[in-house]
Design a protein around this motif. Structure first.
Motif, mmCIF file in Angstrom:
data_model
loop_
_atom_site.group_PDB
_atom_site.id
_atom_site.type_symbol
_atom_site.label_atom_id
_atom_site.label_comp_id
_atom_site.label_asym_id
_atom_site.label_seq_id
_atom_site.Cartn_x
_atom_site.Cartn_y
_atom_site.Cartn_z
ATOM 1 N N UNK A 75 -41.255 -39.762 -80.397
ATOM 2 C CA UNK A 75 -41.875 -40.596 -79.371
ATOM 3 C C UNK A 75 -41.176 -41.954 -79.317
ATOM 4 N N UNK A 76 -40.904 -42.398 -78.094
ATOM 5 C CA UNK A 76 -40.284 -43.702 -77.870
ATOM 6 C C UNK A 76 -41.225 -44.561 -77.031
ATOM 7 N N UNK A 77 -41.339 -45.823 -77.404
ATOM 8 C CA UNK A 77 -42.179 -46.781 -76.687
ATOM 9 C C UNK A 77 -41.299 -47.866 -76.086
ATOM 10 N N UNK A 78 -41.573 -48.190 -74.812
ATOM 11 C CA UNK A 78 -40.904 -49.303 -74.148
ATOM 12 C C UNK A 78 -41.981 -50.273 -73.689
ATOM 13 N N UNK A 79 -42.261 -51.321 -74.511
ATOM 14 C CA UNK A 79 -43.243 -52.320 -74.075
ATOM 15 C C UNK A 79 -42.647 -53.207 -72.996
ATOM 16 N N UNK A 80 -43.461 -53.562 -72.003
ATOM 17 C CA UNK A 80 -42.945 -54.361 -70.885
ATOM 18 C C UNK A 80 -41.872 -53.584 -70.138
ATOM 19 N N UNK A 81 -42.186 -52.349 -69.786
ATOM 20 C CA UNK A 81 -41.174 -51.417 -69.266
ATOM 21 C C UNK A 81 -40.744 -51.676 -67.828
ATOM 22 N N UNK A 114 -39.918 -48.867 -65.257
ATOM 23 C CA UNK A 114 -39.903 -47.642 -66.053
ATOM 24 C C UNK A 114 -38.574 -46.931 -66.162
ATOM 25 N N UNK A 115 -37.496 -47.551 -65.733
ATOM 26 C CA UNK A 115 -36.205 -46.860 -65.724
ATOM 27 C C UNK A 115 -35.713 -46.518 -67.127
ATOM 28 N N UNK A 116 -35.960 -47.380 -68.098
ATOM 29 C CA UNK A 116 -35.543 -47.067 -69.470
ATOM 30 C C UNK A 116 -36.395 -45.942 -70.045
ATOM 31 N N UNK A 169 -42.880 -43.415 -73.568
ATOM 32 C CA UNK A 169 -44.086 -44.119 -73.136
ATOM 33 C C UNK A 169 -43.700 -45.511 -72.662
ATOM 34 N N UNK A 170 -44.085 -45.832 -71.448
ATOM 35 C CA UNK A 170 -43.866 -47.162 -70.909
ATOM 36 C C UNK A 170 -45.180 -47.907 -70.852
ATOM 37 N N UNK A 171 -45.189 -49.134 -71.363
ATOM 38 C CA UNK A 171 -46.396 -49.953 -71.396
ATOM 39 C C UNK A 171 -46.195 -51.175 -70.526
ATOM 40 N N UNK A 220 -44.862 -40.915 -69.927
ATOM 41 C CA UNK A 220 -46.214 -41.443 -69.795
ATOM 42 C C UNK A 220 -46.140 -42.937 -69.569
ATOM 43 N N UNK A 221 -46.811 -43.404 -68.532
ATOM 44 C CA UNK A 221 -46.921 -44.841 -68.274
ATOM 45 C C UNK A 221 -48.369 -45.238 -68.498
ATOM 46 N N UNK A 222 -48.553 -46.350 -69.197
ATOM 47 C CA UNK A 222 -49.905 -46.781 -69.522
ATOM 48 C C UNK A 222 -50.037 -48.280 -69.257
ATOM 49 N N UNK A 223 -51.190 -48.641 -68.745
ATOM 50 C CA UNK A 223 -51.493 -50.051 -68.485
ATOM 51 C C UNK A 223 -52.239 -50.601 -69.678
#
Length: 192
Positions: A76-82, A85-87, A99-101, A135-138
């Motif tokens: 699993x990879x997390x991108x905070x402040x994504x 969402x391209x990354x 996961x984009x946050x 997955x994108x999450x707010x």
């Protein structure tokens, strides 16, 4: 909505300065809600990330790993402040569950639209591995409530990719970033 570069970054700083303390996230959300002043958004993944995924795989690890019982799992990879969402989409194309946050609900909608309309820009890199889940999450990175939305937990990510989030933080919040980001990753294994 496209990223535009016609706004002076000092204007963003002035805008954000009116959001005190922990309210800084509302300042970013207001920029996303407005939608016409997104100079940080280049509209494509960071080339350095793609290079790292190709050239530095031995260091960062591939998208498939083996647990202590010998079972294979998708990392699993997390991108905070994504952002848009391209990354996140790039990481998924390499096989990671990505996961984009974002704090802004508007930004999350932009992410979903980017994924829907431009998924062909992110072809699967290894057909044997396939594409990872996107997955994108707010939510607010500093408040673990967003983890409940994805049924995740602290220490639940294998990779955290932060290209702009740290830089966008007020300097007073950077020590908190330094303490919270490692909590997203599993504890380091002790070497024998």
């Amino acid at each position: 909505m496209t990223g535009q570069v016609n706004i002076d970054p000092k204007d963003i700083q002035a805008h954000l300065s009116s959001y005190e303390g922990d309210k800084y996230v509302e300042g970013w959300a207001a920029l996303w809600d407005k939608g016409d002043s997104l100079p940080w958004d280049r509209g494509f993944p960071n080339p350095a990330l793609e290079d790292a995924l190709v050239q530095q795989r031995a260091i960062i690890g591939g998208p498939i790993a083996q647990d202590a019982q010998g079972r294979l799992y998708r990392r699993k990879a997390l991108v905070p402040g994504c952002g848009r969402g391209v990354d996140v989409l790039l990481l998924a194309s390499f096989g990671y569950d990505a996961y984009g946050l974002e704090y802004s609900a508007s930004a999350v909608e932009v992410c979903k639209k980017e994924a829907e309309e431009h998924h062909s820009r992110y072809p699967v890199q290894d057909q044997a591995l396939g594409r990872g889940k996107v997955t994108f999450v707010q939510g607010d990175f500093f408040d673990d409530a967003w983890l409940q939305k994805i049924e995740g937990s602290a220490n639940g990510f294998d990779l955290v990719y932060d290209y702009t989030f740290f830089c966008a933080l007020r300097p007073a919040l950077r020590p908190k970033w330094l303490s919270d980001t490692p909590n997203c990753l599993p504890p380091r294994q002790q070497e024998n």
